[in-house]
Scaffold this motif. Structure first.
Motif, mmCIF file in Angstrom:
data_model
loop_
_atom_site.group_PDB
_atom_site.id
_atom_site.type_symbol
_atom_site.label_atom_id
_atom_site.label_comp_id
_atom_site.label_asym_id
_atom_site.label_seq_id
_atom_site.Cartn_x
_atom_site.Cartn_y
_atom_site.Cartn_z
ATOM 1 N N THR A 65 -1.344 13.331 -4.602
ATOM 2 C CA THR A 65 -1.036 13.150 -2.949
ATOM 3 C C THR A 65 -1.737 11.806 -2.577
ATOM 4 O O THR A 65 -2.464 11.454 -3.358
ATOM 5 N N ARG A 66 -1.653 11.699 -1.307
ATOM 6 C CA ARG A 66 -2.286 10.205 -0.967
ATOM 7 C C ARG A 66 -3.694 10.223 -1.036
ATOM 8 O O ARG A 66 -4.573 11.083 -0.618
ATOM 9 N N THR A 67 -3.967 8.962 -1.848
ATOM 10 C CA THR A 67 -5.487 9.032 -2.203
ATOM 11 C C THR A 67 -6.171 8.272 -1.063
ATOM 12 O O THR A 67 -7.682 8.362 -1.203
ATOM 13 N N ALA A 68 -5.956 8.139 -0.085
ATOM 14 C CA ALA A 68 -6.609 7.601 1.210
ATOM 15 C C ALA A 68 -5.830 7.661 2.408
ATOM 16 O O ALA A 68 -4.662 7.681 2.390
ATOM 17 N N PHE A 94 0.952 -1.286 -0.123
ATOM 18 C CA PHE A 94 -0.156 0.013 -0.175
ATOM 19 C C PHE A 94 0.917 1.284 0.056
ATOM 20 O O PHE A 94 2.251 1.144 0.111
ATOM 21 N N GLY A 95 0.298 2.188 -0.397
ATOM 22 C CA GLY A 95 1.064 3.658 -0.436
ATOM 23 C C GLY A 95 1.808 3.802 -1.832
ATOM 24 O O GLY A 95 2.843 4.481 -1.895
ATOM 25 N N GLU A 96 1.333 2.950 -2.726
ATOM 26 C CA GLU A 96 2.154 2.986 -3.881
ATOM 27 C C GLU A 96 1.702 4.236 -4.727
ATOM 28 O O GLU A 96 2.332 4.459 -5.771
ATOM 29 N N LEU A 97 0.377 4.407 -4.793
ATOM 30 C CA LEU A 97 -0.120 5.161 -5.671
ATOM 31 C C LEU A 97 0.455 6.715 -5.978
ATOM 32 O O LEU A 97 0.536 6.935 -7.011
ATOM 33 N N ALA A 98 0.530 7.300 -4.764
ATOM 34 C CA ALA A 98 0.919 8.585 -4.682
ATOM 35 C C ALA A 98 2.445 8.599 -5.141
ATOM 36 O O ALA A 98 2.749 9.371 -5.978
ATOM 37 N N ILE A 99 3.237 7.415 -5.104
ATOM 38 C CA ILE A 99 4.597 7.433 -5.674
ATOM 39 C C ILE A 99 4.574 7.288 -7.156
ATOM 40 O O ILE A 99 5.135 7.729 -8.129
#
Ligand code: CMP
Length: 299
Positions: free
Chosen positions: A119-122, A109-114
Motif C-alpha cells: 500500500t502507499r507508504t506515504a 514518486f508513487g513508485e514504491l507501492a507499484i
C-alpha cells in the motif's frame, strides 16, 4: 551490477499471460517533457537500473495530468495504482502526519507501492498547482515484465545456439536464462585478468575478445586465441578453479552473458555433465570437444 531479476517488478505477483494482451498506449510529448521524464526515471534509485528501452517505453506511455494546490495526490495506506513524474510545481511527502520531504520537478514518486505491491507508504500533497506525468500499474508492470520476457526468450535462443548447451533440457536452459546477467565492455577493457580469482563464466553474445597469457609477470602477453559470438570463457572457474589462467580483453564493444559458479552448479552440476551428454550430431560433439580442448590448453 544488479541482477536482472531484481529489476523486474515482482514478477511472481504478475501473471505473464495477462500481460501479452495489454496494449500500451503512447502519448505525444515535446522534447523538454520527454527529457525531463527520462531524467526523473534515471535519477530514481529503484528505476535507474532499468534498461534504456524500458525507460523510453515508460516515458512514451506516461499521460499528462494536473492538480491544484492543496490536492492530495497519494494517500498513505491506499492501494496504489499510478506512478508519477512531477513536471511542474512542488509536492510534500508526509508519513503519519510527519513531514518527510518536499519534491520538486523531474522526480518520480508513487513508485514504491507499484514496484513492491504494497500500500502507499506515504501521503503526497500538492504544495502548488502541479503538472504531472502518470502511468498506471498495469502499463508500468507490463513494460517491466514484457521486456523481461522478450529478453528471456532471446537468451534461450542464444543459449540453444551454443553447442555445449544444445543438449540441455528446456527447463534447465530456461533457468539459466533467468540467472544470466548481461555485461557490457568497451575496447581494451579487461574482462578477466590472469592470476585474479573469479567464479564467473562468460558467454559472448556480441563482439570479440582476445585471450592472452603471460608466463611470468613482466613477460610479454601472448595472444592465445580470439573468441567471438557464441564462444565462452572463464569455464575453469565453473570447475572450481579460482585463479584465472589467462587474461581476456574486449576487442571493440562486447556484450557477455555471465553466470556464476554457484548458480551454474545448482543448475547443471558442473560442466562435465554437459560434456557427458549424448549429442545429436557428430558436428555438435566435435564443437564441444574443440571447446574442451581449448580450455584444457588455456589452463
Ligand atoms: P508510494 O509508497 O507508492 O506512495 C508514496 C510515495 O512517497 C512513495 O511511493 C515514494 O515515491 C514517496 N516516498 C515515500 N517515502 C519517502 C521518503 N522518505 N522520501 C521521499 N519520498 C518518499
Amino acid at each position: 551490477r544488479m541482477k536482472r531479476q531484481a529489476i523486474s517488478a515482482e514478477p511472481t505477483a504478475i501473471d505473464p499471460s495477462q500481460l501479452t494482451d495489454v496494449t500500451l498506449k503512447s502519448y505525444d510529448k515535446n522534447k523538454e517533457s520527454s527529457e525531463l521524464i527520462q531524467r526523473a526515471l534515471m535519477d530514481n534509485d529503484f528505476m535507474k537500473h532499468l534498461e534504456h528501452g524500458q525507460i523510453l517505453t515508460i516515458m512514451d506511455c506516461m499521460h499528462p495530468t494536473s492538480l491544484t494546490k492543496g490536492c492530495c495526490v497519494i494517500q498513505e495506506g491506499d492501494d496504489g495504482s499510478t506512478v508519477y513524474v512531477l513536471e511542474e510545481g512542488m509536492v510534500e511527502v508526509t508519513k503519519q502526519g510527519k513531514k518527510l520531504c518536499t519534491i520538486g520537478p523531474a522526480k518520480v514518486f508513487g513508485e514504491l507501492a507499484i514496484l513492491y505491491n504494497c500500500t502507499r507508504t506515504a501521503t503526497v500533497t500538492a504544495l502548488t498547482d502541479i503538472k504531472l506525468w502518470a502511468i498506471d500499474r498495469q502499463g508500468f508492470q507490463t513494460i517491466m515484465m514484457r521486456t523481461g520476457l522478450i529478453k528471456h526468450s532471446q537468451y534461450m535462443d542464444f543459449l540453444r545456439s551454443v553447442p555445449s548447451f544444445q543438449s540441455l533440457p528446456e527447463d534447465i536452459l530456461s533457468k539459466l536464462a533467468d540467472v544470466l546477467e548481461e555485461t557490457h565492455y568497451s575496447d581494451c577493457d579487461y574482462i578477466i585478468r590472469q592470476g585474479a580469482t573469479g567464479d564467473t563464466f562468460f558467454i559472448i553474445s556480441e563482439g570479440q575478445v582476445k585471450v592472452s597469457q603471460q608466463d611470468s609477470p613482466g613477460d610479454e602477453q601472448v595472444i592465445v586465441k580470439t573468441l567471438t559470438k557464441g564462444d565462452w570463457f572463464g569455464e575453469q572457474a565453473l570447475k572450481g578453479e579460482d585463479v584465472r589462467t589467462a587474461s581476456v580483453t574486449a576487442v571493440g564493444d562486447v556484450t557477455c552473458l555471465v553466470i556464476d559458479r554457484e548458480l551454474f552448479k545448482q543448475l547443471i552440476g558442473g560442466l562435465d555433465d554437459v560434456n557427458n551428454k549424448q549429442y545429436d550430431s557428430d558436428e555438435v560433439k566435435a564443437n564441444v570437444q574443440a571447446e574442451a580442448d581449448f580450455f584444457s590448453r588455456v589452463s
